[in-house]
Write a protein that holds these residues in place. Structure first.
Motif, PDB file in Angstrom:
ATOM      1  N   LEU A   2       0.863  -1.182   0.000  1.00 16.52           N
ATOM      2  CA  LEU A   2       0.000   0.000   0.000  1.00 16.52           C
ATOM      3  C   LEU A   2       0.897   1.230   0.000  1.00 16.52           C
ATOM      4  O   LEU A   2       1.821   1.322   0.808  1.00 16.52           O
ATOM      5  CB  LEU A   2      -0.884   0.027   1.255  1.00 16.52           C
ATOM      6  N   MET A   3       0.637   2.152  -0.888  1.00 17.54           N
ATOM      7  CA  MET A   3       1.403   3.396  -0.915  1.00 17.54           C
ATOM      8  C   MET A   3       0.901   4.301   0.208  1.00 17.54           C
ATOM      9  O   MET A   3      -0.309   4.460   0.396  1.00 17.54           O
ATOM     10  CB  MET A   3       1.267   4.086  -2.273  1.00 17.54           C
ATOM     11  N   VAL A   4       1.828   4.872   0.958  1.00 14.25           N
ATOM     12  CA  VAL A   4       1.467   5.700   2.107  1.00 14.25           C
ATOM     13  C   VAL A   4       0.617   6.891   1.675  1.00 14.25           C
ATOM     14  O   VAL A   4      -0.357   7.233   2.356  1.00 14.25           O
ATOM     15  CB  VAL A   4       2.746   6.159   2.852  1.00 14.25           C
ATOM     16  N   ASP A   5       0.936   7.502   0.553  1.00 16.52           N
ATOM     17  CA  ASP A   5       0.182   8.678   0.109  1.00 16.52           C
ATOM     18  C   ASP A   5      -1.222   8.335  -0.396  1.00 16.52           C
ATOM     19  O   ASP A   5      -2.030   9.236  -0.627  1.00 16.52           O
ATOM     20  CB  ASP A   5       0.953   9.472  -0.941  1.00 16.52           C
ATOM     21  N   GLU A   6      -1.541   7.052  -0.547  1.00 15.93           N
ATOM     22  CA  GLU A   6      -2.877   6.643  -0.976  1.00 15.93           C
ATOM     23  C   GLU A   6      -3.791   6.278   0.195  1.00 15.93           C
ATOM     24  O   GLU A   6      -4.970   6.010  -0.005  1.00 15.93           O
ATOM     25  CB  GLU A   6      -2.778   5.464  -1.940  1.00 15.93           C
ATOM     26  N   ILE A   7      -3.247   6.242   1.407  1.00 16.25           N
ATOM     27  CA  ILE A   7      -4.054   5.928   2.598  1.00 16.25           C
ATOM     28  C   ILE A   7      -4.958   7.120   2.884  1.00 16.25           C
ATOM     29  O   ILE A   7      -4.488   8.234   3.110  1.00 16.25           O
ATOM     30  CB  ILE A   7      -3.161   5.596   3.807  1.00 16.25           C
ATOM     31  N   THR A   8      -6.264   6.875   2.845  1.00 12.11           N
ATOM     32  CA  THR A   8      -7.227   7.966   3.038  1.00 12.11           C
ATOM     33  C   THR A   8      -7.671   8.090   4.492  1.00 12.11           C
ATOM     34  O   THR A   8      -8.088   9.166   4.918  1.00 12.11           O
ATOM     35  CB  THR A   8      -8.467   7.753   2.150  1.00 12.11           C
ATOM     36  N   GLU A   9      -7.589   6.995   5.234  1.00 14.32           N
ATOM     37  CA  GLU A   9      -8.028   7.000   6.633  1.00 14.32           C
ATOM     38  C   GLU A   9      -7.374   5.824   7.327  1.00 14.32           C
ATOM     39  O   GLU A   9      -7.048   4.816   6.711  1.00 14.32           O
ATOM     40  CB  GLU A   9      -9.554   6.869   6.677  1.00 14.32           C
ATOM     41  N   LEU A  10      -7.183   5.956   8.645  1.00 17.14           N
ATOM     42  CA  LEU A  10      -6.705   4.817   9.420  1.00 17.14           C
ATOM     43  C   LEU A  10      -7.284   4.888  10.812  1.00 17.14           C
ATOM     44  O   LEU A  10      -7.619   5.957  11.309  1.00 17.14           O
ATOM     45  CB  LEU A  10      -5.176   4.744   9.446  1.00 17.14           C
ATOM     46  N   SER A  11      -7.430   3.710  11.414  1.00 22.02           N
ATOM     47  CA  SER A  11      -7.895   3.637  12.797  1.00 22.02           C
ATOM     48  C   SER A  11      -7.167   2.491  13.469  1.00 22.02           C
ATOM     49  O   SER A  11      -6.761   1.525  12.822  1.00 22.02           O
ATOM     50  CB  SER A  11      -9.415   3.444  12.867  1.00 22.02           C
ATOM     51  N   ALA A  12      -6.989   2.615  14.768  1.00 21.95           N
ATOM     52  CA  ALA A  12      -6.259   1.588  15.507  1.00 21.95           C
ATOM     53  C   ALA A  12      -6.818   1.471  16.907  1.00 21.95           C
ATOM     54  O   ALA A  12      -7.351   2.428  17.466  1.00 21.95           O
ATOM     55  CB  ALA A  12      -4.775   1.920  15.562  1.00 21.95           C
ATOM     56  N   GLY A  13      -6.692   0.264  17.474  1.00 17.00           N
ATOM     57  CA  GLY A  13      -7.119   0.027  18.847  1.00 17.00           C
ATOM     58  C   GLY A  13      -8.053  -1.151  18.943  1.00 17.00           C
ATOM     59  O   GLY A  13      -8.133  -1.978  18.031  1.00 17.00           O
ATOM     60  N   GLY A  14      -8.759  -1.205  20.030  1.00 21.06           N
ATOM     61  CA  GLY A  14      -9.705  -2.283  20.253  1.00 21.06           C
ATOM     62  C   GLY A  14      -9.081  -3.444  20.996  1.00 21.06           C
ATOM     63  O   GLY A  14      -7.876  -3.490  21.239  1.00 21.06           O
ATOM     64  N   ILE A  15      -9.906  -4.396  21.336  1.00 26.19           N
ATOM     65  CA  ILE A  15      -9.463  -5.532  22.136  1.00 26.19           C
ATOM     66  C   ILE A  15      -8.471  -6.423  21.390  1.00 26.19           C
ATOM     67  O   ILE A  15      -7.612  -7.050  21.985  1.00 26.19           O
ATOM     68  CB  ILE A  15     -10.680  -6.342  22.645  1.00 26.19           C
ATOM     69  N   ASN A  16      -8.557  -6.454  20.061  1.00 23.34           N
ATOM     70  CA  ASN A  16      -7.651  -7.281  19.253  1.00 23.34           C
ATOM     71  C   ASN A  16      -6.466  -6.495  18.703  1.00 23.34           C
ATOM     72  O   ASN A  16      -5.733  -7.006  17.861  1.00 23.34           O
ATOM     73  CB  ASN A  16      -8.414  -7.910  18.083  1.00 23.34           C
TER      74      ASN A  16
ATOM     75  N   LEU B  12      -5.474  -2.629  13.416  1.00 22.28           N
ATOM     76  CA  LEU B  12      -5.049  -1.485  12.624  1.00 22.28           C
ATOM     77  C   LEU B  12      -5.783  -1.587  11.298  1.00 22.28           C
ATOM     78  O   LEU B  12      -5.582  -2.544  10.546  1.00 22.28           O
ATOM     79  CB  LEU B  12      -3.536  -1.500  12.400  1.00 22.28           C
ATOM     80  N   ASP B  13      -6.662  -0.635  11.022  1.00 21.83           N
ATOM     81  CA  ASP B  13      -7.423  -0.607   9.776  1.00 21.83           C
ATOM     82  C   ASP B  13      -6.880   0.513   8.896  1.00 21.83           C
ATOM     83  O   ASP B  13      -6.865   1.675   9.306  1.00 21.83           O
ATOM     84  CB  ASP B  13      -8.912  -0.377  10.039  1.00 21.83           C
ATOM     85  N   LEU B  14      -6.435   0.146   7.702  1.00 24.45           N
ATOM     86  CA  LEU B  14      -5.942   1.114   6.723  1.00 24.45           C
ATOM     87  C   LEU B  14      -6.933   1.178   5.573  1.00 24.45           C
ATOM     88  O   LEU B  14      -7.252   0.155   4.973  1.00 24.45           O
ATOM     89  CB  LEU B  14      -4.566   0.698   6.199  1.00 24.45           C
ATOM     90  N   TYR B  15      -7.408   2.370   5.275  1.00 22.39           N
ATOM     91  CA  TYR B  15      -8.377   2.573   4.208  1.00 22.39           C
ATOM     92  C   TYR B  15      -7.655   3.164   3.002  1.00 22.39           C
ATOM     93  O   TYR B  15      -7.007   4.199   3.102  1.00 22.39           O
ATOM     94  CB  TYR B  15      -9.478   3.541   4.643  1.00 22.39           C
TER      95      TYR B  15
END
Length: 144
Positions: A57-71, A74-77
């Motif tokens: 995945l190209m870093v400049d193409e990542i539109t959103e990210l979220s991290a955390g939770g019980i597991n 890391l979600d990369l959009y």
């Protein structure tokens, strides 16, 4: 034999083991972050036979990210596609990725935990003993 020079290898900013989720399956592998991209390489042959592929995945193409939770997800959009990674290793790479995104976007409001181009050499869990009876757990990161 070719005399052409080898192209320079892009330095790794952070790298760790994690799981990549693909539908109901999760494949173990190595998540690697460079200045330009984040890649996942499955570590087991059986997972490759089951359809797990290398992902870049190209870093400049990542539109959103979220991290955390019980597991420790890391979600990369990237556009409409979501790539989910999980485990402590995914969160360790996430911390360096946040700093990289702040560097490239020129966002001075975010705290600078890393210098531009700084590489993570070693990271993991550690315990700091306050006295003979008490210890505090945390993450320890060594950089260059």
């Amino acid at each position: 034999m070719s005399n052409a020079p080898n192209p320079p290898k892009t330095p790794t900013l952070s790298e760790d083991d994690c799981l990549h989720h693909r539908g109901p399956l999760a494949h173990p592998g190595r998540l690697r972050l460079t200045q330009e991209s984040i890649t996942f390489a499955p570590s087991r042959t059986l997972d490759r036979l089951a359809g797990a592929d290398n992902i870049t995945l190209m870093v400049d193409e990542i539109t959103e990210l979220s991290a955390g939770g019980i597991n420790n997800n890391l979600d990369l959009y990237v556009g409409e596609t979501v790539h989910r990674f999980s485990g402590r290793g995914a969160l360790r790479v996430h911390s360096r990725l946040l700093a990289l995104l702040a560097e490239t976007e020129g966002d001075g409001s975010a705290p600078a935990h890393f210098e531009p181009g700084e590489r993570v050499l070693l990271h993991g869990q550690a315990e700091y003993f306050v006295n003979d009876l008490m210890a505090v757990r945390g993450e320890l990161t060594f950089t260059d």
